[in-house]
Design an enzyme around this catalytic site. Sequence first.
Site, PDB file in Angstrom:
ATOM      1  N   LYS A 150     -11.605   6.508  -7.593  1.00 14.75           N
ATOM      2  CA  LYS A 150     -10.501   5.930  -8.358  1.00 14.75           C
ATOM      3  C   LYS A 150     -10.379   6.563  -9.746  1.00 14.75           C
ATOM      4  O   LYS A 150      -9.271   6.692 -10.278  1.00 14.75           O
ATOM      5  CB  LYS A 150     -10.679   4.415  -8.463  1.00 14.75           C
ATOM      6  CG  LYS A 150     -10.459   3.694  -7.133  1.00 14.75           C
ATOM      7  CD  LYS A 150      -9.058   3.936  -6.571  1.00 14.75           C
ATOM      8  CE  LYS A 150      -8.771   3.091  -5.354  1.00 14.75           C
ATOM      9  NZ  LYS A 150      -7.386   3.269  -4.846  1.00 14.75           N
ATOM     10  N   TYR A 201     -16.485   4.529  -4.581  1.00 12.58           N
ATOM     11  CA  TYR A 201     -15.192   3.956  -4.962  1.00 12.58           C
ATOM     12  C   TYR A 201     -14.852   4.279  -6.421  1.00 12.58           C
ATOM     13  O   TYR A 201     -13.737   4.701  -6.733  1.00 12.58           O
ATOM     14  CB  TYR A 201     -15.220   2.447  -4.742  1.00 12.58           C
ATOM     15  CG  TYR A 201     -13.894   1.751  -4.918  1.00 12.58           C
ATOM     16  CD1 TYR A 201     -12.882   1.907  -3.969  1.00 12.58           C
ATOM     17  CD2 TYR A 201     -13.654   0.932  -6.015  1.00 12.58           C
ATOM     18  CE1 TYR A 201     -11.669   1.262  -4.117  1.00 12.58           C
ATOM     19  CE2 TYR A 201     -12.442   0.287  -6.169  1.00 12.58           C
ATOM     20  CZ  TYR A 201     -11.448   0.448  -5.218  1.00 12.58           C
ATOM     21  OH  TYR A 201     -10.246  -0.197  -5.371  1.00 12.58           O
TER      22      TYR A 201
END
Length: 260
Positions: A150, A146
Amino acid sequence: MAEKWAVVTGAGSGIGAVVAGAAVKNGYRVAAWDLNREGLEALAAGIGDGCETRVCDITDEAAVEAAVAALPGAPAVLVNCAGVVRFGPLLELPLEKWELALRVNLTGTFLVGRTVARRMAAAGRGSIINIASINGIAAAPHAGGYTASKAGVVRLSEQQAMEWASLGIRVNTVAPGLIDAGMSDAIYADAEVRRVREGAVPLRRLGTSDDIADTVLFLASEQASYITGQCLTVDGGLTKSTLANLPRPAAVDAVGPDAT
């Protein structure tokens, strides 16, 4: 007056659904995309005629191109909100979980952004807002792919902004902090975790989907017409508060040459 269209991905739940609803209230006609058919149906029932839904896999280039081709014209706004979380320590993280986070969060943002930008370029204007995370600004343990995905969204947005500015397209990023919504529901179901996290935020509260939607609509508006290539962190001051959360003796407040 011609309709202003806003495309919102990940609109079937969480922040994406709230952004879609807020866009309708602000005069946009929304094309809401998600893989969650039931979520899209619930969204449409709540919004009414201002929303058109489409089940769309943003990692499928042909599906994205078909969804964009179905629009009546160039959208004024694109909000890339679709995302997945697959947490876990890197030493044990299965490759498929790593690749899924990158495919949806980063590659999906690239595919939708590029395809919509082609329509915007033909119209000579448009605003794209990509949703990242404070995880893309500061790493967190056991965040799996993640964090990397991002962080990639933040840098991708900067590159899009630089390449597409001459086409009349602005691109910015919103990095939500500790938001009490969507994928974080399981985290804040734990009362003690909620208490500790609220206490770590300088503003002493968790963020809401409305906080993010308000920021998105500002960046989409003419009030932000001279803003592009920026990452706006919406976190109540959390990422700037490292020293505020570290203890120090009160005596050092007077340290310095003028201290008495």
